[in-house]
Design a protein around this motif. Structure first.
Motif, PDB file in Angstrom:
ATOM      1  N   THR A 205      76.833 -53.452  86.091  1.00 18.11           N
ATOM      2  CA  THR A 205      77.307 -52.061  85.997  1.00 18.11           C
ATOM      3  C   THR A 205      76.945 -51.422  84.661  1.00 18.11           C
ATOM      4  O   THR A 205      77.322 -50.289  84.386  1.00 18.11           O
ATOM      5  CB  THR A 205      78.838 -51.979  86.169  1.00 18.11           C
ATOM      6  OG1 THR A 205      79.451 -52.760  85.137  1.00 18.11           O
ATOM      7  CG2 THR A 205      79.284 -52.481  87.518  1.00 18.11           C
ATOM      8  N   ASN A 212      72.188 -37.514  71.085  1.00 18.22           N
ATOM      9  CA  ASN A 212      71.681 -36.134  71.110  1.00 18.22           C
ATOM     10  C   ASN A 212      70.224 -36.097  70.676  1.00 18.22           C
ATOM     11  O   ASN A 212      69.497 -35.189  71.036  1.00 18.22           O
ATOM     12  CB  ASN A 212      72.534 -35.220  70.231  1.00 18.22           C
ATOM     13  CG  ASN A 212      72.361 -35.512  68.762  1.00 18.22           C
ATOM     14  OD1 ASN A 212      72.423 -36.658  68.350  1.00 18.22           O
ATOM     15  ND2 ASN A 212      72.132 -34.480  67.978  1.00 18.22           N
ATOM     16  N   TYR A 213      69.793 -37.121  69.911  1.00 15.77           N
ATOM     17  CA  TYR A 213      68.391 -37.150  69.531  1.00 15.77           C
ATOM     18  C   TYR A 213      67.604 -38.071  70.465  1.00 15.77           C
ATOM     19  O   TYR A 213      66.527 -38.536  70.135  1.00 15.77           O
ATOM     20  CB  TYR A 213      68.235 -37.531  68.055  1.00 15.77           C
ATOM     21  CG  TYR A 213      68.840 -38.849  67.652  1.00 15.77           C
ATOM     22  CD1 TYR A 213      70.193 -38.948  67.365  1.00 15.77           C
ATOM     23  CD2 TYR A 213      68.067 -39.996  67.567  1.00 15.77           C
ATOM     24  CE1 TYR A 213      70.759 -40.154  66.999  1.00 15.77           C
ATOM     25  CE2 TYR A 213      68.629 -41.205  67.195  1.00 15.77           C
ATOM     26  CZ  TYR A 213      69.971 -41.282  66.908  1.00 15.77           C
ATOM     27  OH  TYR A 213      70.536 -42.474  66.563  1.00 15.77           O
ATOM     28  N   ASP A 214      68.201 -38.313  71.638  1.00 13.78           N
ATOM     29  CA  ASP A 214      67.510 -38.943  72.758  1.00 13.78           C
ATOM     30  C   ASP A 214      67.213 -40.424  72.564  1.00 13.78           C
ATOM     31  O   ASP A 214      66.299 -40.957  73.186  1.00 13.78           O
ATOM     32  CB  ASP A 214      66.204 -38.187  73.069  1.00 13.78           C
ATOM     33  CG  ASP A 214      66.011 -38.052  74.572  1.00 13.78           C
ATOM     34  OD1 ASP A 214      67.012 -38.222  75.290  1.00 13.78           O
ATOM     35  OD2 ASP A 214      64.885 -37.794  75.007  1.00 13.78           O
ATOM     36  N   VAL A 303      99.295 -38.471  74.232  1.00 17.96           N
ATOM     37  CA  VAL A 303      98.129 -37.698  73.794  1.00 17.96           C
ATOM     38  C   VAL A 303      98.432 -37.134  72.407  1.00 17.96           C
ATOM     39  O   VAL A 303      99.543 -37.294  71.902  1.00 17.96           O
ATOM     40  CB  VAL A 303      97.845 -36.539  74.783  1.00 17.96           C
ATOM     41  CG1 VAL A 303      97.390 -37.063  76.133  1.00 17.96           C
ATOM     42  CG2 VAL A 303      99.092 -35.679  74.984  1.00 17.96           C
ATOM     43  N   ASN A 304      97.459 -36.466  71.810  1.00 13.44           N
ATOM     44  CA  ASN A 304      97.728 -35.924  70.478  1.00 13.44           C
ATOM     45  C   ASN A 304      98.389 -34.549  70.579  1.00 13.44           C
ATOM     46  O   ASN A 304      98.709 -34.072  71.664  1.00 13.44           O
ATOM     47  CB  ASN A 304      96.446 -35.878  69.641  1.00 13.44           C
ATOM     48  CG  ASN A 304      95.468 -34.818  70.148  1.00 13.44           C
ATOM     49  OD1 ASN A 304      95.770 -34.039  71.041  1.00 13.44           O
ATOM     50  ND2 ASN A 304      94.289 -34.798  69.575  1.00 13.44           N
ATOM     51  N   THR A 306      97.337 -31.640  70.391  1.00 16.33           N
ATOM     52  CA  THR A 306      96.690 -30.593  71.173  1.00 16.33           C
ATOM     53  C   THR A 306      96.724 -30.920  72.670  1.00 16.33           C
ATOM     54  O   THR A 306      96.164 -30.193  73.479  1.00 16.33           O
ATOM     55  CB  THR A 306      95.215 -30.398  70.740  1.00 16.33           C
ATOM     56  OG1 THR A 306      94.496 -31.581  71.094  1.00 16.33           O
ATOM     57  CG2 THR A 306      95.090 -30.166  69.252  1.00 16.33           C
ATOM     58  N   THR A 308      95.441 -33.687  73.975  1.00 15.92           N
ATOM     59  CA  THR A 308      94.203 -34.358  74.349  1.00 15.92           C
ATOM     60  C   THR A 308      94.324 -35.874  74.159  1.00 15.92           C
ATOM     61  O   THR A 308      94.759 -36.318  73.106  1.00 15.92           O
ATOM     62  CB  THR A 308      93.058 -33.861  73.436  1.00 15.92           C
ATOM     63  OG1 THR A 308      93.147 -32.454  73.353  1.00 15.92           O
ATOM     64  CG2 THR A 308      91.710 -34.279  73.968  1.00 15.92           C
ATOM     65  N   ARG A 335      85.826 -37.175  64.411  1.00 22.92           N
ATOM     66  CA  ARG A 335      86.100 -35.850  64.979  1.00 22.92           C
ATOM     67  C   ARG A 335      87.426 -35.769  65.728  1.00 22.92           C
ATOM     68  O   ARG A 335      87.787 -34.729  66.245  1.00 22.92           O
ATOM     69  CB  ARG A 335      84.984 -35.361  65.918  1.00 22.92           C
ATOM     70  CG  ARG A 335      83.688 -35.168  65.193  1.00 22.92           C
ATOM     71  CD  ARG A 335      82.590 -34.769  66.129  1.00 22.92           C
ATOM     72  NE  ARG A 335      81.338 -34.761  65.374  1.00 22.92           N
ATOM     73  CZ  ARG A 335      80.540 -33.731  65.306  1.00 22.92           C
ATOM     74  NH1 ARG A 335      80.833 -32.624  65.934  1.00 22.92           N
ATOM     75  NH2 ARG A 335      79.436 -33.797  64.601  1.00 22.92           N
ATOM     76  N   ALA A 360      92.882 -35.088  58.108  1.00 21.34           N
ATOM     77  CA  ALA A 360      91.623 -34.541  57.595  1.00 21.34           C
ATOM     78  C   ALA A 360      90.743 -35.628  56.994  1.00 21.34           C
ATOM     79  O   ALA A 360      89.520 -35.638  57.181  1.00 21.34           O
ATOM     80  CB  ALA A 360      91.917 -33.470  56.559  1.00 21.34           C
ATOM     81  N   PHE A 363      88.643 -37.642  59.602  1.00 25.86           N
ATOM     82  CA  PHE A 363      87.852 -36.874  60.562  1.00 25.86           C
ATOM     83  C   PHE A 363      86.434 -37.416  60.716  1.00 25.86           C
ATOM     84  O   PHE A 363      85.864 -37.423  61.798  1.00 25.86           O
ATOM     85  CB  PHE A 363      87.809 -35.411  60.110  1.00 25.86           C
ATOM     86  CG  PHE A 363      87.214 -34.469  61.115  1.00 25.86           C
ATOM     87  CD1 PHE A 363      88.013 -33.829  62.037  1.00 25.86           C
ATOM     88  CD2 PHE A 363      85.853 -34.208  61.135  1.00 25.86           C
ATOM     89  CE1 PHE A 363      87.473 -32.946  62.972  1.00 25.86           C
ATOM     90  CE2 PHE A 363      85.303 -33.335  62.060  1.00 25.86           C
ATOM     91  CZ  PHE A 363      86.123 -32.700  62.975  1.00 25.86           C
ATOM     92  N   GLU A 394      72.552 -40.897  63.424  1.00 27.64           N
ATOM     93  CA  GLU A 394      71.131 -40.558  63.446  1.00 27.64           C
ATOM     94  C   GLU A 394      70.429 -40.928  62.142  1.00 27.64           C
ATOM     95  O   GLU A 394      69.353 -41.538  62.154  1.00 27.64           O
ATOM     96  CB  GLU A 394      70.943 -39.076  63.742  1.00 27.64           C
ATOM     97  CG  GLU A 394      69.481 -38.716  63.950  1.00 27.64           C
ATOM     98  CD  GLU A 394      69.244 -37.220  64.090  1.00 27.64           C
ATOM     99  OE1 GLU A 394      70.211 -36.462  64.063  1.00 27.64           O
ATOM    100  OE2 GLU A 394      68.070 -36.836  64.209  1.00 27.64           O
ATOM    101  N   ARG A 398      67.290 -43.376  61.895  1.00 31.68           N
ATOM    102  CA  ARG A 398      65.984 -42.901  61.418  1.00 31.68           C
ATOM    103  C   ARG A 398      65.456 -43.777  60.288  1.00 31.68           C
ATOM    104  O   ARG A 398      64.257 -43.942  60.112  1.00 31.68           O
ATOM    105  CB  ARG A 398      66.101 -41.466  60.887  1.00 31.68           C
ATOM    106  CG  ARG A 398      66.469 -40.469  61.952  1.00 31.68           C
ATOM    107  CD  ARG A 398      65.239 -39.879  62.597  1.00 31.68           C
ATOM    108  NE  ARG A 398      65.587 -38.867  63.581  1.00 31.68           N
ATOM    109  CZ  ARG A 398      65.121 -38.838  64.814  1.00 31.68           C
ATOM    110  NH1 ARG A 398      64.289 -39.762  65.243  1.00 31.68           N
ATOM    111  NH2 ARG A 398      65.467 -37.885  65.636  1.00 31.68           N
TER     112      ARG A 398
END
Lengths: 561, 524
Positions: A205, A212-214, A303-304, A306, A308, A335, A360, A363, A394, A398
């Motif tokens: 499975t 995002n940079y594939d 949840v938090n 907010t 979520t 985040r 903060a 984060f 990334e 790189r």
């Protein structure tokens, strides 16, 4: 507690605490901990390879100091060979878990690898977490090892090793288990186990996501079906029975990563808080009839703030604000910010991260192992977070990093009354090293009265962060035992220090994948007089003791009722 | 312009002068990027390299990077746009969004404050500024920013809900509740607000009301339009990007938004039939089934072997209660892609509803071969085998399942019930099933377990025991207030009292054991 009263206590406490300076120094190699985690990755971004692995601090030989058990990985994937491993294991290092005996001498630990003598064999699955439990009640700590592909119950053979008794105890769970939480939920004196399971990953499975940079990247747990947790009831110190449905936790599946046991609503019964990855967390309230109900959503800890669900990797419960109840702290993805849930004393919580620096400052980090502990012994519980990303960074990718998930670890100091400051910069040498940190185990390795940390790094060396504080703060150590010497996990102690009452528990749970020193180590600041304590033993009985001298450990056995 | 704004502007200009030097942009490398994203990024870079590098050029490049989540490069580009055009609030706004989303709260606050000072009429900058204060733990500043907004925009839901959050963090739960309720009045479809409202009720001591409100909680947050940011999002020119946004919107049950996003995906990739299949799915979700069917029929005409289209078309037939039609499409899907376990499963479900149990069992078997870990397929297969009269196979399937799942009571109960109602079962099976039922009863005497025990006792001819257990099951059902189950159980009790064994292993009112998961919406 009224604010004015709290403030005056805070001032008092600051006055008696004095200034403190503490250092953490990584002495793993110097003190014999030669261990590098092998994650078995071959470039297929297999989910389990970036999730491990754990460590346990336990006094396996009962010689009064903490030994260390470290979980090793193995080659992952079907039809792959060691040649394909991205990180090869060190030459000559066998790919099995390792047991290091602590030969403490004049306050300096020297760890000796006794894996061979202790009879450790290749485990049935890819190793994840460790739980310390005295399953047979003989006073010698046993281990429960969770993993992908099979769990193990390792019973202490009293000769410095373990015997695998998984099968005879009925302790296995062939799903992907992350950790287990020891809890005597039915108060029968035998320690039961809540197994925290994750998702139905298999090599068939397996999914690969794209960054995002594939680039090929790890998928979130939502790409797989979550599986249910399991409750194993310890019947008679010889076997477990699966009572998952019976206790009422069997009707819900969730990707669990951690858990802690404690009496969250003050009704005298031990509850469970289970951290789920990207899904609502559980607050299993013990109903006292050998059943639980989940009240997390109403209680404000599903949840938090907010509304979520968050990633919920690491979790711990303690009375960080010294108001007499158990609060919760959790580490999450970058985040999302880590979350601080403050208990109002009745088991109702509020996410107060928004008014704390804890939010903060976290984060940018993905947190895993965490725990409330008092690193500077000022009497206030501080926080540590072992960090490491779960999707590729990334810039590191790189630059050719083959495991680009590295981040710094963090430390927050409780400056009083539950307010925190981020002091990571002050410990840059030991904390701000780029690692893929996962587990963090806490305990007084050198018995010098302060808390040291073992950090496990995925595809990296273990770190032994020895706490060399110089502040001269006083402390009290308690090794609580039931009659017969069994670990008194779940026992709660109230320690009177001046006007303050510090509440601590004997516990090995919490953090991520790790088990900790079960002894209670409490910082007292500048307070050096003998202290009075009250113990609530796991069976609910209470005991008062007066005039315990400070700056030493006391072994206390539950009296005959 | 207020005095505060003038001071703000001065501060902003000071900041800008300090940061006016061009920031080196670390452009995303395109060597690893494939497909549309790679093309878009390469194209944007080429266009920028050939431009005069004005603030707009930097911002345009930044917005493309931003839309594709290359946040570091986007932030650098926006920073240059700000340096070149410091009085343009838009670039401060976007730089602030990037700083916020990367956790640089001080930078976010500075940028968003500049944006708000330069264009105080643009509400989203002020809302985002308040959010940044909140994330940074600066509650007083957040409160001040929101109170200011409240004066000018009292009817904006996000302002009300954010104030609720601030009040809640400050311990004023009564005020928080009032703000959340007002936000809900303004944006009734923001179902996530019910979570906040419930928490506020709980905090003010009304736990029952909190429980009630929690039952209405959904996932849709309070939303607000931010045209500057929306333009950035539109910079993404990849069909796959819109598809992924559409999927997220669909998961949040925001079907209209999802359909719009799919329209954008289709505009970029008009020859991709899979986009059209998703569009049809969204049309159906929006209760436009006829249009959805029309669209799918057109896709199938052009792509007769497209499994996704055939499956979706079958599902719509199924939802329209036309099982024969549904089975036809599922059959075509199976023929086109034998490796699709879902196709076999859906076909088998459909056959079950048409009482073609033998073929249903065959397709469940194939689905199970493809996905052995999906134990629900074994349940279904056993049900199909039982119904087709093949008790030997059904018990063998269930024995395998029970062996694998060990303590799964549902599997055990199904096994016991099948043994209890199959004709001519071997005494060994009977004994084994009776033991299993008795053990379950000792561990967890629920209505269903007790009923199961009664069934196997009746099958063994021990009708007195069966009747006694059945009476106990009825008593438990009465305690639970389940009148429908009671009636069903009473009918079985009458059978036992007349020395008749149970007729069926499951009944419609016994849903746990009724062969589960027979429609496309079933989940395991």
């Amino acid at each position: 507690m009224k604010l004015n009263h709290l403030n005056s206590l805070l001032i008092f406490w600051v006055l008696i605490s004095g200034g403190a300076h503490a250092e953490f120094v990584d002495r793993a190699k110097q003190q014999g901990l030669d261990f590098v985690h092998f994650n078995g990755m071959t470039g297929q971004t297999l989910f389990p390879e970036m999730m491990g692995a754990g460590a346990a601090m336990l006094d396996i030989d009962r010689d009064g100091d903490l030994d260390l058990y470290l979980v090793q990985g193995e080659l992952l994937g079907e039809g792959v060979s060691m040649d394909q491993a991205v990180f090869k294991p060190a030459k000559g290092a066998p790919l099995t878990d390792r047991l290091f005996r602590n030969d403490l001498n004049n306050g300096v630990s020297q760890f000796v690898d006794v894996s061979e003598q202790s009879g450790l064999k290749a485990a049935p699955g890819y190793g994840m977490g460790l739980t310390v439990i005295d399953a047979n009640g003989d006073g010698w700590p046993d281990l429960y090892r969770s993993g992908f592909g099979g769990n193990q119950l390792l019973i202490n053979d009293r000769k410095g090793g373990f015997k695998d008794e998984t099968s005879s105890w009925g302790a296995d769970d062939d799903r992907w288990s992350i950790t287990a939480v020891p809890i005597d939920y039915d108060h029968d004196g035998w320690m039961d186990l809540y197994i925290v399971n994750y998702v139905n990953f298999s090599f068939q499975t397996q999914k690969t996501c794209r960054s995002n940079y594939d680039a090929p990247d790890y998928c979130s747990p939502q790409s797989y079906k979550a599986v249910g947790d399991r409750m194993l009831r310890n019947v008679d110190g010889k076997r477990f029975e699966n009572v998952t449905n019976l206790v009422g936790i069997g009707n819900v599946d969730a990707p669990g990563l951690g858990g802690v046991a404690g009496d969250f609503n003050g009704d005298g019964l031990t509850d469970l808080y289970i951290a789920n990855d990207g899904a609502s967390n559980f607050l299993w309230l013990n109903q006292g009839k050998k059943t639980f109900i989940d009240e997390a959503l109403l209680a404000g800890v599903a949840v938090n703030m907010t509304g979520t669900p968050e990633a919920s990797m690491g979790v711990d419960a303690a009375d960080f604000d010294a108001d007499g109840d158990l609060d919760l702290f959790m580490t999450h993805l970058n985040r999302q910010t880590n979350t601080l849930y403050v208990n109002d004393g009745q088991g109702w919580f509020m996410d107060t991260t928004g008014r704390s620096v804890l939010g903060a400052s976290s984060f940018a980090y993905t947190g895993f192992g965490t725990r409330w502990f008092d690193y500077d012994n000022d009497g206030w519980l501080d926080l540590f977070s072992a960090n490491g990303a779960v999707v590729k960074i990334e810039s590191q990718d790189r630059e050719g990093d083959r495991f680009p998930l590295k981040q710094y670890n963090q430390l927050w100091r409780n400056v009083g009354a539950g307010e925190y400051e981020d002091v990571s910069d002050q410990y840059a040498e030991s904390l701000q090293r780029l690692r893929v940190s996962r587990g963090a185990a806490f305990g007084d390795v050198d018995n010098d009265g302060d808390t040291d940390i073992v950090v496990t790094n995925n595809a990296g060396p273990v770190e032994l962060l020895i706490n060399d504080h110089e502040a001269g703060h006083h402390w009290l150590g308690l090794d609580l035992r039931l009659q017969g010497g069994q670990l008194a996990l779940g026992a709660e102690v109230s320690i009177a220090v001046g006007d303050r009452i510090l509440r601590r528990r004997s516990r090995t749970d919490g953090s991520y994948l790790c088990a900790h020193d079960p002894r209670i180590l409490t910082g007292l600041g500048s307070y050096s007089d003998p202290v009075d304590i009250e113990i609530r033993w796991p069976d609910g009985s209470a005991q008062s003791l007066k005039g315990l001298s400070t700056n030493r450990y006391h072994t206390l056995e539950q009296p005959n009722s | 312009m207020s005095t505060i704004n003038i001071f703000g502007l001065i501060a902003c200009l000071l900041l800008i002068s300090a940061a006016s030097a061009e920031v080196q942009i670390q452009h995303p490398a395109t060597d690893n990027l494939t497909g549309a994203v790679g093309e878009v990024i390469a194209q944007a870079r080429e266009q920028f390299d050939g431009s005069q590098k004005t603030a707009t050029d930097y911002a345009q490049l930044g917005s493309i990077y931003h839309a594709h989540e290359f946040e570091q490069a986007a932030g650098q580009a926006y920073q240059n746009a700000v340096a070149l055009s410091p009085m343009d609030a838009r670039w401060h706004h976007l730089a602030g969004i990037i700083a916020h989303s990367t956790g640089r709260f001080a930078d976010a606050i500075a940028s968003l404050r500049s944006a708000a000072d330069l264009n105080p009429d643009y509400g989203p900058s002020r809302i985002r500024l308040a959010e940044a204060y909140l994330e940074a733990g600066q509650l007083d500043q957040a409160n001040e920013a929101l109170e200011g907004l409240l004066e000018s925009s009292p009817d904006v839901a996000i302002v009300q809900s954010s104030l609720g959050r601030v009040k809640s963090l400050n311990g004023d739960h009564q005020a928080a509740l009032a703000y959340y309720l007002r936000a809900q009045e303004l944006q009734p479809d923001a179902t996530l607000l019910n979570y906040h409202i419930a928490q506020a009720y709980r905090q003010v001591g009304d736990v029952e009301k909190a429980r009630e409100v929690l039952t209405m909680q959904g996932a849709r947050p309070v939303y607000y339009a931010d045209p500057i940011h929306d333009r950035v999002r539109r910079q993404s020119r990849s069909s796959a990007y819109y598809m992924s946004l559409a999927q997220k919107a669909a998961a949040a049950r925001d079907f209209e938004i999802s359909l719009q996003l799919l329209g954008q995906a289709a505009a970029l990739d008009p020859d991709n039939p899979k986009v059209s299949v998703h569009q049809a799915r969204m049309l159906d979700a929006l209760e436009q089934r006829e249009q959805a069917i029309l669209m799918l029929d057109q896709i199938i005409e052009k792509h007769p072997d497209l499994t996704e289209a055939l499956m979706e078309r079958g599902s719509l037939a199924e939802l329209s209660k036309d099982d024969i039609d549904a089975a036809g499409y599922y059959q075509r899907a199976v023929t086109s892609q034998d490796e699709s376990f879902v196709a076999h499963q859906f076909l088998a479900n459909s056959l079950m509803r048409q009482l073609d149990y033998q073929n249903a069992a065959r397709h469940y078997q194939r689905a199970l071969e493809l996905k052995p870990e999906r134990v629900e397929l074994a349940y279904r297969k056993a049900a199909a085998e039982y119904e087709s009269g093949n008790c030997v196979k059904a018990t063998a399937t269930l024995l395998d399942l029970v062996t694998e799942l060990q303590t799964d009571f549902e599997a055990l109960m199904m096994y016991v019930r099948v043994v209890a109602t199959c004709p001519s079962m071997h005494a060994e099976h009977m004994g084994q099933a009776a033991n299993a039922a008795l053990n379950m009863y000792r561990l967890e005497p629920t209505v269903q377990v007790i009923t199961t025990l009664a069934m196997i006792q009746a099958a063994r001819g021990q009708f007195e025991d069966a009747a006694s257990y059945q009476a106990q099951a009825i008593f438990e059902a009465v305690k639970m207030g389940d009148s429908q189950t009671q009636e069903d159980l009473k009918r079985m009790l009458i059978d036992y009292e007349q020395n008749q064994p149970a007729q069926r292993p499951w009944t419609p009112v016994n849903p746990v054991l009724f062969p589960r998961f027979m429609t496309r919406d079933d989940k395991y």
